[in-house]
Design a protein around this motif. Structure first.
Motif, mmCIF file in Angstrom:
data_model
loop_
_atom_site.group_PDB
_atom_site.id
_atom_site.type_symbol
_atom_site.label_atom_id
_atom_site.label_comp_id
_atom_site.label_asym_id
_atom_site.label_seq_id
_atom_site.Cartn_x
_atom_site.Cartn_y
_atom_site.Cartn_z
ATOM 1 N N THR A 184 0.801 -1.224 0.000
ATOM 2 C CA THR A 184 0.000 0.000 0.000
ATOM 3 C C THR A 184 0.834 1.276 0.000
ATOM 4 N N ASP A 185 2.119 1.176 0.327
ATOM 5 C CA ASP A 185 3.006 2.343 0.248
ATOM 6 C C ASP A 185 3.561 2.538 -1.159
ATOM 7 N N SER A 186 3.236 1.620 -2.050
ATOM 8 C CA SER A 186 3.777 1.663 -3.410
ATOM 9 C C SER A 186 2.962 2.578 -4.321
ATOM 10 N N GLY A 187 3.669 3.342 -5.138
ATOM 11 C CA GLY A 187 2.999 4.152 -6.144
ATOM 12 C C GLY A 187 2.335 3.292 -7.198
ATOM 13 N N THR A 188 2.885 2.102 -7.427
ATOM 14 C CA THR A 188 2.283 1.166 -8.381
ATOM 15 C C THR A 188 0.934 0.686 -7.871
ATOM 16 N N TYR A 189 0.843 0.423 -6.581
ATOM 17 C CA TYR A 189 -0.437 0.068 -5.950
ATOM 18 C C TYR A 189 -1.439 1.199 -6.157
ATOM 19 N N ASP A 190 -1.017 2.415 -5.852
ATOM 20 C CA ASP A 190 -1.905 3.582 -5.997
ATOM 21 C C ASP A 190 -2.362 3.759 -7.439
ATOM 22 N N TYR A 191 -1.443 3.578 -8.384
ATOM 23 C CA TYR A 191 -1.782 3.784 -9.786
ATOM 24 C C TYR A 191 -2.784 2.727 -10.252
ATOM 25 N N PHE A 192 -2.555 1.476 -9.872
ATOM 26 C CA PHE A 192 -3.468 0.390 -10.227
ATOM 27 C C PHE A 192 -4.842 0.634 -9.604
ATOM 28 N N ASP A 193 -4.842 1.075 -8.370
ATOM 29 C CA ASP A 193 -6.097 1.385 -7.675
ATOM 30 C C ASP A 193 -6.879 2.473 -8.416
ATOM 31 N N GLU A 194 -6.152 3.467 -8.909
ATOM 32 C CA GLU A 194 -6.800 4.601 -9.582
ATOM 33 C C GLU A 194 -7.355 4.218 -10.952
ATOM 34 N N VAL A 195 -6.546 3.563 -11.790
ATOM 35 C CA VAL A 195 -6.956 3.363 -13.190
ATOM 36 C C VAL A 195 -7.692 2.044 -13.433
ATOM 37 N N ILE A 196 -7.547 1.077 -12.526
ATOM 38 C CA ILE A 196 -8.217 -0.218 -12.702
ATOM 39 C C ILE A 196 -9.369 -0.389 -11.707
ATOM 40 N N LEU A 197 -9.128 -0.125 -10.436
ATOM 41 C CA LEU A 197 -10.133 -0.391 -9.409
ATOM 42 C C LEU A 197 -11.071 0.783 -9.155
ATOM 43 N N ASP A 198 -10.744 1.939 -9.691
ATOM 44 C CA ASP A 198 -11.561 3.148 -9.461
ATOM 45 C C ASP A 198 -11.739 3.431 -7.977
ATOM 46 N N GLY A 199 -10.708 3.152 -7.190
ATOM 47 C CA GLY A 199 -10.770 3.463 -5.766
ATOM 48 C C GLY A 199 -11.387 2.383 -4.906
ATOM 49 N N ALA A 200 -11.855 1.287 -5.507
ATOM 50 C CA ALA A 200 -12.423 0.177 -4.726
ATOM 51 C C ALA A 200 -11.311 -0.559 -3.988
ATOM 52 N N ASP A 201 -11.699 -1.368 -3.001
ATOM 53 C CA ASP A 201 -10.708 -2.107 -2.221
ATOM 54 C C ASP A 201 -10.089 -3.232 -3.052
ATOM 55 N N LEU A 202 -8.778 -3.381 -2.921
ATOM 56 C CA LEU A 202 -8.074 -4.494 -3.560
ATOM 57 C C LEU A 202 -8.471 -5.795 -2.868
ATOM 58 N N VAL A 203 -8.508 -6.875 -3.636
ATOM 59 C CA VAL A 203 -8.887 -8.172 -3.085
ATOM 60 C C VAL A 203 -8.071 -8.489 -1.831
ATOM 61 N N SER A 204 -8.764 -8.867 -0.759
ATOM 62 C CA SER A 204 -8.106 -9.047 0.539
ATOM 63 C C SER A 204 -7.196 -10.262 0.576
ATOM 64 N N ALA A 205 -7.381 -11.194 -0.360
ATOM 65 C CA ALA A 205 -6.560 -12.403 -0.375
ATOM 66 C C ALA A 205 -5.169 -12.166 -0.961
ATOM 67 N N ALA A 206 -4.911 -10.970 -1.470
ATOM 68 C CA ALA A 206 -3.640 -10.689 -2.132
ATOM 69 C C ALA A 206 -2.480 -10.669 -1.136
ATOM 70 N N THR A 207 -1.353 -11.203 -1.556
ATOM 71 C CA THR A 207 -0.104 -11.055 -0.827
ATOM 72 C C THR A 207 0.524 -9.737 -1.256
ATOM 73 N N LEU A 208 0.814 -8.868 -0.288
ATOM 74 C CA LEU A 208 1.349 -7.541 -0.580
ATOM 75 C C LEU A 208 2.827 -7.470 -0.208
ATOM 76 N N SER A 209 3.605 -6.783 -1.042
ATOM 77 C CA SER A 209 5.024 -6.583 -0.724
ATOM 78 C C SER A 209 5.542 -5.344 -1.440
ATOM 79 N N GLU A 210 6.408 -4.600 -0.746
ATOM 80 C CA GLU A 210 7.075 -3.458 -1.370
ATOM 81 C C GLU A 210 8.263 -3.928 -2.214
#
Length: 322
Positions: A184-210
């Protein structure tokens, strides 16, 4: 970045050979010798000492790491330290006054601008290169070769259900999708959230890593995995990943450069602290070196260089901060 090391070494060896040849010419006079000595003294006078600190995007990191490696040869007495805590983490340190520059794979947010203003930190945005955020799957995945933006949104948006490949196409395996995403600290996360998810929550099952390399390993190790990160990380690991076309377009150097790879083409930046450029000669010199070499370094690690005039504009802007 070994090939850059080789280029530097070749240049050094060439200079040494040239100097050796001159030294073997007994017809040289004292004036030439004095001139060479003076030139050497001028070169020594241009050597700097000091330190420069930066932090931020893991996507931008390959470019900056390449620059740092080459800069060490040009200015060995300048210590350059660059952390990789993600775009958001980099801005946090920038706001706290801990760094001279912040690398970002997205534009600065309004709340970050407000915090910098509150902290009394004036800053300048400098573009470095273009990237195509790349969606990848495991090499054994021979079905998800081309996804639409709507399909990406469908599988990556949290809806309380277990996601299966067959949700996208009944002919695909009825097996659970395994997700790998930047943190969530990644700009790539933010960009994907903006252009693909339209601000919706990312799937909770995802493994996250910087750490993008951890994402690569995750996708490469599971047949049902999918992930996303910067184009350079795909190119570096394309022997163990499959790239996914988005709306029928594959991310390549050409489709990123032309802007045909939409909506996942994006610019990469560094944000510099104006006072650091004004008061720290080492910081100014390093950022100047960065802009002068960013295009070549970007191409070397797999990103797309900007037009030359854009780098020239950045250099003019940087010079104006002194």
């Amino acid at each position: 970045m070994k090939k850059w090391k080789y280029l530097t070494m070749t240049a050094v060896m060439g200079s040494a050979l040239m100097l050796g040849a001159c030294g073997s010419d007994n017809s040289g006079n004292n004036a030439e010798t004095n001139s060479a000595a003076n030139s050497g003294q001028e070169a020594d006078d241009k050597k700097l000492q000091g330190s420069v600190a930066g932090d931020g995007s893991s996507t931008v990191a390959p470019i900056i790491e390449a620059v740092v490696e080459e800069y060490a040869g040009a200015q060995p007495d300048v210590k350059v330290s660059v952390g990789v805590s993600g775009t958001g983490g980099g801005f946090e340190k920038f706001i706290a006054g801990e760094t001279d520059f912040a690398n970002a794979s997205r534009y600065i947010k309004d709340e970050e601008k407000a915090k910098l203003d509150e902290a009394g930190i004036a800053y300048t945005e400098l573009a470095l290169a273009n990237d195509g955020l790349s969606v990848v799957v495991n090499p054994e995945n021979d079905w998800a070769k081309d996804l639409t933006v709507e399909q990406l949104k469908q599988i990556w948006t949290e809806d309380g259900k277990v996601k299966k490949w067959s949700d996208l196409d009944p002919s695909w395996p009825a097996e659970e999708i395994i997700f790998y995403s930047p943190g969530t600290d990644s700009g790539t996360y933010d960009y994907f959230d903006e252009v693909i998810l339209d601000g919706a929550d990312l799937v909770s099952a995802a493994t996250l890593s910087e750490d993008d390399n951890m994402l690569v390993q995750g996708v490469a190790g599971d047949k049902n995995a999918i992930g996303f990160f910067g184009f350079a990380y795909y190119l570096e690991n394309k022997d163990k990943l499959n790239i996914v076309k988005i709306n029928g377009v594959e991310p390549t150097h050409d489709t990123i450069e032309t802007g045909d790879y939409l909506p996942l083409s994006r610019p990469l930046f560094t944000y510099v602290k104006n006072d650091s450029i004004k008061d720290n000669e080492a910081a100014y010199d390093f950022l100047k070196y960065t802009l002068e070499n960013a295009g070549d370094m970007a191409e070397a690690v797999g990103y797309v260089r900007l037009p030359d005039e854009q780098y020239a504009e950045g250099l003019t802007t940087l010079e104006g901060l002194k």
